[in-house]
Write a protein that holds these residues in place. Structure first.
Motif, short mmCIF file in Angstrom:
data_model
loop_
_atom_site.label_atom_id
_atom_site.label_comp_id
_atom_site.label_asym_id
_atom_site.label_seq_id
_atom_site.Cartn_x
_atom_site.Cartn_y
_atom_site.Cartn_z
N GLY A 63 0.55 -1.31 0.17
CA GLY A 63 0.11 -0.52 -0.37
C GLY A 63 0.88 1.36 0.36
O GLY A 63 -0.10 2.09 -0.19
N ALA A 64 1.85 1.61 0.34
CA ALA A 64 2.86 2.58 0.48
C ALA A 64 3.18 3.03 -0.96
O ALA A 64 2.71 2.49 -2.10
CB ALA A 64 4.39 1.70 0.83
N PRO A 65 2.92 4.46 -0.72
CA PRO A 65 2.87 5.03 -2.38
C PRO A 65 4.21 4.80 -3.02
O PRO A 65 4.16 4.88 -4.37
CB PRO A 65 3.08 6.35 -2.35
CG PRO A 65 2.71 6.52 -0.66
CD PRO A 65 2.64 5.94 -0.18
N GLN A 66 5.25 5.00 -2.05
CA GLN A 66 6.51 5.25 -2.91
C GLN A 66 6.60 2.84 -3.75
O GLN A 66 6.80 3.05 -5.18
CB GLN A 66 7.56 4.10 -1.51
CG GLN A 66 7.98 5.47 -1.44
CD GLN A 66 7.46 6.51 0.02
OE1 GLN A 66 6.47 5.04 0.58
NE2 GLN A 66 7.86 6.79 0.92
N MET A 67 5.68 2.19 -2.98
CA MET A 67 5.86 1.24 -4.22
C MET A 67 4.63 0.92 -4.84
O MET A 67 4.99 0.67 -6.09
CB MET A 67 5.60 -0.43 -3.18
CG MET A 67 6.65 -0.21 -2.30
SD MET A 67 8.17 -0.48 -3.14
CE MET A 67 7.73 -2.02 -3.84
#
Length: 195
Positions: A63-67
């Protein structure tokens, strides 16, 4: 009679005299992890209540925006190879269909040539698919390794801001959903990315 006496071997690790100290440290560590009340002066040092939280690392990475940004980069990076692979798969499917439907009606040497071409293309498609899958796995791992420090720091910052003393990550045997901070950390990563 010539009996040999074997010398006693020293035990490795803690000496017997250290056993009470080792046991006390283990008991103290267990009490801290379980959030049990500590006696006397130890309770004052540890604080009145130990706050523990849990983070599902797989859900956090998903869920991380970086991923999410990394997945978009990888999709762009592999788009041309994926399109070429799909094109070869389409050619292979049409060759197999032609061989199946017309194989009995064309000359033997023509049918044999078509079968050899089909087999060669099938092997090429399988090799290309395997190489692309391996490359995508490697690149995904690289992107996750690149994003992990920022994600870990976001967990630590959130924990410090909320006064959390200990954050456990997956896998754990059991956790109560009320201590799960995964979604809140994802929200903080998104808001930090929006700024």
């Amino acid at each position: 009679m010539n009996a040999k006496i074997k010398p006693r071997r020293r035990m490795r690790g803690a000496r017997l005299a250290d056993a009470p100290g080792v046991a006390m440290r283990a008991l103290l560590a267990g009490a801290l992890l379980c959030g049990l009340a500590l006696p006397g002066p130890l309770a004052a040092q540890a604080g009145s209540e130990l706050k523990i939280a849990y983070v599902d690392m797989q859900r956090l990475l998903d869920g991380a925006p970086q991923m999410a940004a990394a997945r978009e980069r990888l999709a762009r990076e592999f788009a041309a190879r994926d399109a070429a692979l799909k094109q070869d798969q389409g050619r292979l499917a049409s060759m197999e269909t032609r061989l199946r439907e017309e194989g009995a009606f064309i000359q033997r040497d023509e049918a044999e040539r078509l079968k050899q071409q089909t087999d060669a293309l099938r092997r090429s498609v399988e090799r290309s698919r395997e190489r692309m899958r391996d490359e995508l796995t490697r690149r995904t791992r690289e992107e996750a390794d690149r994003a992990f420090p920022a994600i870990s720091e976001a967990v630590a910052e959130y924990a410090r801001a909320q006064g959390i003393d200990l954050v456990l990550t997956s896998p754990v045997i059991y956790y109560n959903a009320k201590i799960d901070i995964t979604d809140r950390v994802i929200d903080s990563l998104r808001s930090a990315g929006a700024e």
